[in-house]
Design a protein around this motif. Structure first.
Motif, PDB file in Angstrom:
ATOM      1  N   ARG A  32      72.028 108.402 -34.029  1.00 42.94           N
ATOM      2  CA  ARG A  32      71.111 107.924 -35.064  1.00 42.94           C
ATOM      3  C   ARG A  32      71.580 108.477 -36.401  1.00 42.94           C
ATOM      4  O   ARG A  32      71.659 109.691 -36.589  1.00 42.94           O
ATOM      5  CB  ARG A  32      69.686 108.380 -34.775  1.00 42.94           C
ATOM      6  CG  ARG A  32      68.680 107.863 -35.790  1.00 42.94           C
ATOM      7  CD  ARG A  32      67.274 108.271 -35.418  1.00 42.94           C
ATOM      8  NE  ARG A  32      66.839 107.586 -34.221  1.00 42.94           N
ATOM      9  CZ  ARG A  32      66.281 106.385 -34.205  1.00 42.94           C
ATOM     10  NH1 ARG A  32      66.131 105.724 -35.332  1.00 42.94           N
ATOM     11  NH2 ARG A  32      65.892 105.851 -33.086  1.00 42.94           N
TER      12      ARG A  32
ATOM     13  N   VAL B  78      72.680  99.121 -35.058  1.00 43.83           N
ATOM     14  CA  VAL B  78      71.279  98.716 -35.108  1.00 43.83           C
ATOM     15  C   VAL B  78      70.704  99.237 -36.420  1.00 43.83           C
ATOM     16  O   VAL B  78      70.812 100.434 -36.709  1.00 43.83           O
ATOM     17  CB  VAL B  78      70.489  99.294 -33.919  1.00 43.83           C
ATOM     18  CG1 VAL B  78      69.024  98.873 -34.004  1.00 43.83           C
ATOM     19  CG2 VAL B  78      71.098  98.840 -32.597  1.00 43.83           C
TER      20      VAL B  78
ATOM     21  N   CYS C 270      67.372  99.804 -38.496  1.00 45.02           N
ATOM     22  CA  CYS C 270      65.911  99.867 -38.500  1.00 45.02           C
ATOM     23  C   CYS C 270      65.449 100.061 -39.936  1.00 45.02           C
ATOM     24  O   CYS C 270      65.706 101.127 -40.523  1.00 45.02           O
ATOM     25  CB  CYS C 270      65.412 101.021 -37.625  1.00 45.02           C
ATOM     26  SG  CYS C 270      65.750 100.792 -35.871  1.00 45.02           S
TER      27      CYS C 270
ATOM     28  N   LYS D 287      66.579  94.685 -46.081  1.00 44.06           N
ATOM     29  CA  LYS D 287      67.540  94.482 -44.987  1.00 44.06           C
ATOM     30  C   LYS D 287      67.946  93.019 -44.852  1.00 44.06           C
ATOM     31  O   LYS D 287      69.075  92.724 -44.467  1.00 44.06           O
ATOM     32  CB  LYS D 287      66.956  94.978 -43.660  1.00 44.06           C
ATOM     33  CG  LYS D 287      65.726  94.230 -43.209  1.00 44.06           C
ATOM     34  CD  LYS D 287      65.242  94.721 -41.873  1.00 44.06           C
ATOM     35  CE  LYS D 287      63.901  94.092 -41.519  1.00 44.06           C
ATOM     36  NZ  LYS D 287      63.901  92.645 -41.553  1.00 44.06           N
TER      37      LYS D 287
ATOM     38  N   HIS E  66      63.351  92.227 -33.170  1.00 43.84           N
ATOM     39  CA  HIS E  66      62.214  92.778 -32.428  1.00 43.84           C
ATOM     40  C   HIS E  66      61.299  91.681 -31.887  1.00 43.84           C
ATOM     41  O   HIS E  66      60.527  91.925 -30.958  1.00 43.84           O
ATOM     42  CB  HIS E  66      61.391  93.703 -33.333  1.00 43.84           C
ATOM     43  CG  HIS E  66      60.582  92.965 -34.357  1.00 43.84           C
ATOM     44  ND1 HIS E  66      61.134  92.496 -35.526  1.00 43.84           N
ATOM     45  CD2 HIS E  66      59.276  92.598 -34.381  1.00 43.84           C
ATOM     46  CE1 HIS E  66      60.196  91.881 -36.236  1.00 43.84           C
ATOM     47  NE2 HIS E  66      59.073  91.927 -35.567  1.00 43.84           N
TER      48      HIS E  66
ATOM     49  N   SER F 160      65.951  95.005 -37.715  1.00 45.97           N
ATOM     50  CA  SER F 160      64.531  94.772 -37.502  1.00 45.97           C
ATOM     51  C   SER F 160      63.726  95.856 -38.174  1.00 45.97           C
ATOM     52  O   SER F 160      64.217  96.945 -38.451  1.00 45.97           O
ATOM     53  CB  SER F 160      64.209  94.737 -36.007  1.00 45.97           C
ATOM     54  OG  SER F 160      62.819  94.629 -35.808  1.00 45.97           O
TER      55      SER F 160
ATOM     56  N   THR G 248      60.622  96.838 -36.770  1.00 46.85           N
ATOM     57  CA  THR G 248      60.075  97.593 -35.640  1.00 46.85           C
ATOM     58  C   THR G 248      60.730  97.047 -34.390  1.00 46.85           C
ATOM     59  O   THR G 248      60.580  95.883 -34.058  1.00 46.85           O
ATOM     60  CB  THR G 248      58.552  97.398 -35.540  1.00 46.85           C
ATOM     61  OG1 THR G 248      58.281  96.005 -35.445  1.00 46.85           O
ATOM     62  CG2 THR G 248      57.853  97.976 -36.745  1.00 46.85           C
ATOM     63  N   THR G 249      61.461  97.855 -33.688  1.00 42.90           N
ATOM     64  CA  THR G 249      62.174  97.345 -32.526  1.00 42.90           C
ATOM     65  C   THR G 249      62.431  98.455 -31.519  1.00 42.90           C
ATOM     66  O   THR G 249      62.234  99.640 -31.796  1.00 42.90           O
ATOM     67  CB  THR G 249      63.519  96.715 -32.939  1.00 42.90           C
ATOM     68  OG1 THR G 249      64.090  96.064 -31.801  1.00 42.90           O
ATOM     69  CG2 THR G 249      64.490  97.769 -33.430  1.00 42.90           C
TER      70      THR G 249
ATOM     71  N   ALA H 277      64.854 100.336 -30.610  1.00 40.62           N
ATOM     72  CA  ALA H 277      66.180 100.701 -31.113  1.00 40.62           C
ATOM     73  C   ALA H 277      67.070 101.226 -30.006  1.00 40.62           C
ATOM     74  O   ALA H 277      68.261 100.910 -29.949  1.00 40.62           O
ATOM     75  CB  ALA H 277      66.037 101.755 -32.219  1.00 40.62           C
TER      76      ALA H 277
ATOM     77  N   VAL I 168      72.524 103.862 -34.548  1.00 42.73           N
ATOM     78  CA  VAL I 168      71.265 103.384 -35.105  1.00 42.73           C
ATOM     79  C   VAL I 168      71.143 103.940 -36.515  1.00 42.73           C
ATOM     80  O   VAL I 168      71.179 105.154 -36.721  1.00 42.73           O
ATOM     81  CB  VAL I 168      70.065 103.831 -34.255  1.00 42.73           C
ATOM     82  CG1 VAL I 168      68.762 103.413 -34.926  1.00 42.73           C
ATOM     83  CG2 VAL I 168      70.155 103.241 -32.861  1.00 42.73           C
TER      84      VAL I 168
ATOM     85  N   SER J 184      68.849 104.165 -39.880  1.00 41.21           N
ATOM     86  CA  SER J 184      67.472 103.996 -40.339  1.00 41.21           C
ATOM     87  C   SER J 184      67.428 104.034 -41.856  1.00 41.21           C
ATOM     88  O   SER J 184      68.086 104.877 -42.479  1.00 41.21           O
ATOM     89  CB  SER J 184      66.574 105.093 -39.768  1.00 41.21           C
ATOM     90  OG  SER J 184      66.509 104.998 -38.370  1.00 41.21           O
TER      91      SER J 184
ATOM     92  N   GLN K 218      53.975  95.259 -38.584  1.00 39.09           N
ATOM     93  CA  GLN K 218      54.664  94.287 -39.427  1.00 39.09           C
ATOM     94  C   GLN K 218      53.687  93.583 -40.365  1.00 39.09           C
ATOM     95  O   GLN K 218      53.944  93.405 -41.561  1.00 39.09           O
ATOM     96  CB  GLN K 218      55.362  93.241 -38.555  1.00 39.09           C
ATOM     97  CG  GLN K 218      56.654  93.706 -37.916  1.00 39.09           C
ATOM     98  CD  GLN K 218      57.798  93.649 -38.907  1.00 39.09           C
ATOM     99  OE1 GLN K 218      58.036  94.598 -39.635  1.00 39.09           O
ATOM    100  NE2 GLN K 218      58.505  92.539 -38.926  1.00 39.09           N
TER     101      GLN K 218
END
Length: 924
Positions: free
Chosen positions: A3, A75, A77, A84, A180, A210, A212-213, A215, A237, A239, A391
């Protein structure tokens, strides 16, 4: 799982300031030979500069670019409003910032409205119009040029492109946005892209983005499916920090409990409550209100309840809303009245609705469900997940501090599902199965998917694909199936378009299929042909979209060489060598040529095309408004439907309420038996039918179309084996009582049941279930001779039952010893033993047992009889299983009670030594 948290990189590299003093801007890279220009002068340029500088995702860009350089997949987030969807593609393409080469980027969005909005936002940030370096492609609409570097597409369009060009030639990076939401197309596209990276294009960069997913799940998937080669590695990942604007949560549950959603039904009391919460929000908060509702019908109802709001404009946003309305909502207002935007889940992500400071969330969502047993797919209303609620709430804080009103109790929030259900778990998988087959993975087992497809749903999907000629027996895509997959339609509709074009011409087939691909508004009615005529002359947004889709489908068919024009369709032999994969001799096509395609009415054409798309839903009338579909499900028309009275229907849209055994017809066309039989030829059957029905053997030769009985004639000499099976079915339904049970047969069965219960083997079990299971052993001869119920009723059950006695072991000869039918008592009488239930009973007059000390025992002395001592009148006077004890203790009271009532009968002082008798005392 790695991450990566970016510490922040300050500003993107600034360009030289413009001559206009005080206007700095982020560096935007111009295309070859063209300057960067903003479409509305300095004001818009400054606004774009400011927007770029405010996007929080910029702090995560170094980590994201480093992850892509090192692993090729990541990924991302990033909460709503961080950029994004807009800034990341521009940076990946090298259109923003320094040092990045210009690359071509595909951005996949789950919805058309999001794809168009994202492209327009990115183009605005570049100071250009859509179709330049930023363009988009959705079904029926394309704005791109040779200069396009970033192209936003729907996931469906991405799948079509992958099937046409597996290498994605010219594409350097793909961003799967809003992953997500777990739409089936998005999951499928991700699996195909991972295949491409692993086998063909290891340099292709892939970002799953995404707010919220899951991850961790996506990181494992992208790691194992990409260059990691399944070694357990995970993708990084990255963020991004969220927008700093806080969102206050206000819990606003209904004052009284409302009924939970049931199928498509939403309690009207909840909708009234939502409308009242919207009014409350307008009173208590500033700014526009965005209200989330599950579907178009609920939006319309709440809009009606909010009619006449003072100082506020009510707008409706959903997938069917006109593009102009969608764009007006996304453009915002400048000093106009406050707005109340009623929206479905299309507004959850990828979109910023300017001016919104308040969100009202009803807490419901719609998810697809497939009833494989009935062949019906529909949307169902469910509780929204916690991820969806986050969301939705985030929409209120995109531009400034905001508020979300949640229309459910705070105590229920923790019980909501964490994420939405993946569409693959409950949807119709026919289109997915065809995509997988065309990709070379017929069973989808080799695809990198977060959730595997359910085996039952895949089996049902393959059956449909096999029936329409899209896959072969091994599940591999045929040439016809490949063409179907490239039409951008559900395989059923693709079949209707290809086969329908051969019969009625490409234009007319395309017009009806376009109606089926996007269900017409409810006000068009339930008559497909009537809806067709309404769309032709209509000027509403649906009619406009319909005409656009018709043009696309007609081009797709004629370009592929399938459909002759209307004039050629009526000419025998016009199909040539059927090189498009449509086999000669197709029953539907033959039927079309025989009936003259050019002279068919709109009703006939609509019925044919609908039947080709949904052959298992052709339906025959069986009541005033009731029909039976070929799949076996009942269907009912709504009150007052103009389709009522038609003998045959081709049902295009139907749903089945949870509490109803029949489906409700939403859209159908009148058809006839010949068309139904031609379109659903694969469901036809003609053969002998011998079964137990209405209490007897029914032997007929029957022609059927699925569950619909077309013609039936009596069979004079049915197959004996089928008759025997029917008789056995009758015995199973009605029990062995169908046979003739004399008192002797009943007694024999009771005695055998007693011995089986007390001694076990070799004495047989003679319960109903056991007798039916061993019917061949004891009824074989009789079943071979019987032809109908009356023959069974003449069978002597006792004689047949004797075949089950243990003759082979020799124990059959001990039947009368172990379970005697009668017992001799001291008076000389032979009294019948009752083996009915429980302990066997010997009912005998008390005087006949005088002198007997011990209770009679049977089953080799194991079981005492239960003696019912009768009065002279034959009524029970006492019950005992211990005679000696009765003579000693119980007899006195019985004697005292009965001696005066029956003075002619002997009542000795000592019954144990008295003479037994069947007679009265002699007269004195």
């Amino acid at each position: 799982m790695a991450r990566l948290e970016s510490p922040g990189v300050g500003r993107l590299v600034p360009a030289a300031r413009r001559a206009h003093p005080g206007h700095g801007r982020l560096r935007l890279r111009a295309g070859p030979g063209r300057p960067v220009t903003h479409r509305s002068g300095t004001a818009d340029a400054d606004a774009a500069d400011a927007a770029l500088g405010r996007l929080p995702v910029r702090e995560a860009l170094p980590a994201l670019l480093r992850a892509l350089d090192e692993r090729g997949a990541a990924v991302l987030c990033a909460p709503p409003g961080t950029g994004k969807t807009t800034l990341v593609p521009l940076v990946l393409a090298g259109l923003v910032g320094d040092g990045q080469p210009v690359r071509r980027v595909l951005v996949a969005e789950p919805r058309r409205i999001a794809a168009r909005a994202a492209a327009r936002r990115m183009a605005w940030l570049l100071g250009e119009r859509v179709g330049g370096r930023v363009g988009f492609t959705v079904r029926g609409e394309r704005q791109v040029s040779r200069e396009t570097v970033v192209q936003v597409v729907t996931t469906g369009v991405l799948l079509q492109r992958l099937q046409h060009d597996q290498e994605l030639a010219g594409v350097d990076a793909v961003v799967l946005d809003e992953c997500h939401e777990r739409h089936l197309d998005a999951d499928t596209a991700a699996a195909f892209l991972l295949d491409v990276r692993a086998a063909l294009r290891p340099e292709l960069r892939l970002v799953a983005a995404s707010a919220t997913t899951d991850a961790e799940g996506w990181a494992r998937l992208l790691g194992d499916g990409g260059e990691g080669g399944g070694d357990g590695a995970t993708a990084p990942v990255v963020s991004a920090p969220g927008v700093s604007h806080p969102v206050e949560v206000v819990w606003a549950p209904p004052a009284r409990p409302v009924r939970p959603p049931h199928g498509m039904r939403v309690d009207p009391a909840l909708l009234e409550h939502v409308a009242s919460v919207v009014r409350r929000a307008l009173r208590e908060r500033e700014g526009d209100v965005l209200c989330f509702l599950p579907g178009v019908a609920e939006i319309a109802r709440v809009a009606g309840m909010l009619a006449g709001l003072d100082g506020a404009e009510v707008l409706q946003v959903h997938g069917r809303a006109p593009a102009a309305v969608q764009e007006a909502v996304l453009a915002g207002t400048d000093g106009g009245p406050r707005r109340v935007v009623l929206a479905t889940s299309v507004a959850e992500s990828s979109l910023t609705v300017p001016g919104v400071r308040v969100v009202v969330d009803c807490g419901l969502a719609r998810e697809p469900r497939m009833d494989h047993a009935r062949g019906l797919s529909a949307l169902t209303t469910v509780r929204a997940s916690r991820a969806a609620a986050r969301q939705r709430a985030g929409r209120a804080g995109r531009e400034a501090p905001g508020t979300v009103y949640r229309c459910w109790p705070e105590a229920e929030d923790a019980r909501l599902p964490r994420f939405p259900s993946p569409e693959i778990a409950g949807a119709d998988l026919t289109a997915f199965a065809l995509q997988a087959a065309c990709w070379g993975a017929p069973d989808a087992s080799g695809l990198a998917l977060l959730d595997p497809p359910p085996a039952g749903a895949m089996t049902a999907a393959r059956e449909v694909l096999t029936a329409i000629g899209a896959v072969d027996a091994a599940g591999r895509a045929t040439e016809r199936g490949t063409r179907m997959a490239r039409l951008g339609l559900h395989p059923r509709l693709a079949r209707a378009l290809l086969d329908g074009a051969r019969e009625v011409g490409a234009r007319r087939a395309a017009e009806v299929v376009a109606l089926l691909s996007e269900e017409p508004p409810r006000e068009y009615g339930d008559d497909l042909a009537g809806a067709w005529r309404t769309a032709r002359r209509g000027g509403d947004p649906y009619a406009s979209r319909w005409r656009q889709e018709v043009r696309r489908l007609e081009r797709a068919v004629t370009a592929g060489g399938t459909g002759p024009g209307p004039s050629a369709a009526a000419s025998p032999g016009a199909d040539g060598d059927a090189k498009d994969g449509d086999a000669k001799g197709d029953p539907a096509a033959d039927h079309g040529r025989r009936t003259g395609a050019c002279t068919r009415s709109d009703d006939a054409v609509a019925g044919l095309v609908a039947a080709l798309a949904f052959p298992e839903r052709v339906a025959r009338r069986r009541g005033e408004r009731a029909y039976l579909m070929a799949a076996g499900t009942g269907a009912e028309l709504s009150e007052g439907s103009r389709l009522g009275g038609s003998d045959w229907l081709a049902v295009a849209v139907a749903d089945r309420p949870v509490t109803s055994a029949s489906a409700r017809v939403r859209l159908a066309a009148v058809t006839d038996e010949a068309t139904a039989r031609a379109a659903a030829a694969a469901l036809g059957s003609d053969g002998e039918e011998v079964r137990w029905a209405e209490g007897d053997v029914l032997a007929r030769r029957v022609s059927r179309l699925g569950a619909i009985e077309l013609v039936a004639r009596p069979l004079t000499a049915p197959d004996p084996a089928l008759v025997r099976d029917a008789l056995l079915e009758g015995l199973r339904r009605e029990g062995p009582g169908l046979l003739r049970w004399s008192s002797g047969a009943i007694s024999l069965r009771q005695r055998l049941a007693f011995l089986h219960r007390e001694l076990g083997a070799p004495w047989p079990d003679v319960s109903d279930a056991a007798l039916l299971e061993r019917a061949d052993d004891w009824l074989g001869v009789e079943l071979g001779r019987a032809r109908r119920r009356a023959d069974l009723e003449r069978v002597d059950a006792g004689q047949a039952l004797s075949r089950l006695l243990p003759w082979a072991t020799g124990d059959a000869g001990r039947l009368d010893e172990l379970a005697p039918e009668r017992i001799e008592v001291p008076s000389g009488s032979r009294v019948r033993v009752d083996y009915g239930e429980g302990q066997p009973v010997l009912a005998v007059k008390l005087q006949e047992l005088f002198g007997r000390q011990q209770t009679p025992r049977i089953a080799g002395g194991r079981v005492p009889l239960l003696v019912h001592l009768l009065s002279p009148a034959g009524r029970p006077a006492a019950v005992t299983a211990d005679l000696a004890s009765f003579w000693k203790d119980g007899y006195r009271s019985v004697r005292a009670e009965l001696r005066g009532r029956y003075p002619k009968h002997p009542w000795p002082e000592d019954p144990a030594t008295a003479e037994p008798t069947r007679r009265t005392n002699p007269r004195r």
